[in-house]
Design a protein around this motif. Structure first.
Motif, PDB file in Angstrom:
ATOM      1  N   VAL A  13     -30.250 -24.009   7.943  1.00 16.55           N
ATOM      2  CA  VAL A  13     -28.948 -24.006   8.621  1.00 16.55           C
ATOM      3  C   VAL A  13     -28.056 -25.108   8.077  1.00 16.55           C
ATOM      4  N   PHE A  14     -28.663 -26.242   7.778  1.00 17.22           N
ATOM      5  CA  PHE A  14     -27.864 -27.411   7.427  1.00 17.22           C
ATOM      6  C   PHE A  14     -27.653 -27.583   5.928  1.00 17.22           C
ATOM      7  N   ASP A  15     -28.220 -26.692   5.150  1.00 16.35           N
ATOM      8  CA  ASP A  15     -28.174 -26.887   3.719  1.00 16.35           C
ATOM      9  C   ASP A  15     -26.827 -26.442   3.159  1.00 16.35           C
ATOM     10  N   SER A  16     -26.513 -25.203   3.350  1.00 13.80           N
ATOM     11  CA  SER A  16     -25.227 -24.692   2.906  1.00 13.80           C
ATOM     12  C   SER A  16     -24.788 -23.654   3.929  1.00 13.80           C
ATOM     13  N   THR A  17     -23.534 -23.292   3.857  1.00 13.93           N
ATOM     14  CA  THR A  17     -23.017 -22.371   4.864  1.00 13.93           C
ATOM     15  C   THR A  17     -23.763 -21.041   4.821  1.00 13.93           C
ATOM     16  N   LEU A  18     -24.259 -20.637   5.964  1.00 14.94           N
ATOM     17  CA  LEU A  18     -25.038 -19.410   6.064  1.00 14.94           C
ATOM     18  C   LEU A  18     -24.163 -18.196   5.819  1.00 14.94           C
ATOM     19  N   LEU A 107     -34.797 -25.147   9.954  1.00 14.65           N
ATOM     20  CA  LEU A 107     -34.081 -26.083  10.833  1.00 14.65           C
ATOM     21  C   LEU A 107     -33.986 -27.481  10.243  1.00 14.65           C
TER      22      LEU A 107
ATOM     23  N   SER B  43     -23.812 -24.000  11.106  1.00 16.47           N
ATOM     24  CA  SER B  43     -23.892 -24.270   9.672  1.00 16.47           C
ATOM     25  C   SER B  43     -22.543 -24.710   9.117  1.00 16.47           C
ATOM     26  N   ALA B  46     -21.748 -28.269  10.306  1.00 17.66           N
ATOM     27  CA  ALA B  46     -22.585 -29.279   9.658  1.00 17.66           C
ATOM     28  C   ALA B  46     -22.202 -29.478   8.204  1.00 17.66           C
ATOM     29  N   ASN B  47     -21.683 -28.437   7.575  1.00 16.07           N
ATOM     30  CA  ASN B  47     -21.351 -28.531   6.157  1.00 16.07           C
ATOM     31  C   ASN B  47     -19.867 -28.785   5.895  1.00 16.07           C
ATOM     32  N   LEU B 100     -31.339 -30.639  16.629  1.00 20.82           N
ATOM     33  CA  LEU B 100     -32.049 -29.637  15.854  1.00 20.82           C
ATOM     34  C   LEU B 100     -33.431 -30.151  15.472  1.00 20.82           C
ATOM     35  N   ARG B 104     -37.119 -28.500  15.856  1.00 20.10           N
ATOM     36  CA  ARG B 104     -37.996 -28.347  14.698  1.00 20.10           C
ATOM     37  C   ARG B 104     -39.372 -28.939  14.998  1.00 20.10           C
TER      38      ARG B 104
END
Lengths: 109, 109
Positions: A13-18, A107, B43, B46-47, B100, B104
DNA sequence: TCAAAGTATCGACAGTCATCAATGTGTTCC
DNA sequence: GGAACACATTGATGACTGTCGATACTTTGA
């Protein structure tokens, strides 16, 4: 409830926009966990002393009818979180920790 | 949807057998994540390059009406996953990664 | 003060899901 | 074969929720 097994390739979820499709898959996976009966079933199966449990062990402690428990177990099986093995009259269920790990990784921050 | 902020004290699913109350809280928390629109909102927030986003930034990309987006954002706020700060006419949202992380941890084997 | 803009709230509706009773399926044992 | 048992499936129902249009609220700027 249509259940789709989430793959390990899913972006967190937090890596790149889903993207829409990824979000659909992830949401479906979390929906499986979004029920207290299923969470307790998963917990009881994972903590069973023999590593497995049958429906008869799981029905009474949860206070739900046998069809209801069977339904929830099928949802967990379809999601890949537990495995079903039929031996004689009984159906034994084992946890699949790797599947939960996939969700946990989704997550990560 | 009644949303309850899950506390860090919750037992993980795989640690010991979940009690009914713990399972209810955990299930409610996962229910918040069990929606693709909310996952994408989380997402996107956060991004965001500035670390925050307002409703106007989030409505159009998701293809939902403004009331729907506002509703989902409120659910995320109630669950403690994002924070809302109102500045002037705008409402800015920031992610709360620690929340989050709590979820997790509940999935650890 | 008034109009416009950004959000939140309300009411309603459609779709989904958890649940159970009833029934079906497969297995074991006599 | 037949009865008893363990589990799965079906059908129905009540509750919940995602969605939107309409509307209310709040702030800004003229």
């Amino acid at each position: 409830m249509e259940v789709k097994v989430i793959e390990a390739c899913c972006s967190p979820v937090f890596d790149s926009t889903l993207r829409a499709a990824e979000a659909e898959d992830l949401a479906a996976a979390f929906k499986v966990l979004a029920d207290p009966v299923r969470l307790r079933l998963l917990s009881m199966i994972a903590n069973a002393s023999t590593g497995e449990a049958c429906v008869c062990d799981l029905t009474e402690p949860l206070g739900r009818s046998q069809p209801t428990i069977s339904h929830h177990l099928s949802v967990l099986v379809d999601a890949g979180l537990v495995e079903r093995e039929k031996r004689g009259k009984w159906a034994y269920f084992r946890a699949v920790p790797e599947r939960l790990a996939v969700l946990r990784d989704a997550l990560r921050a």
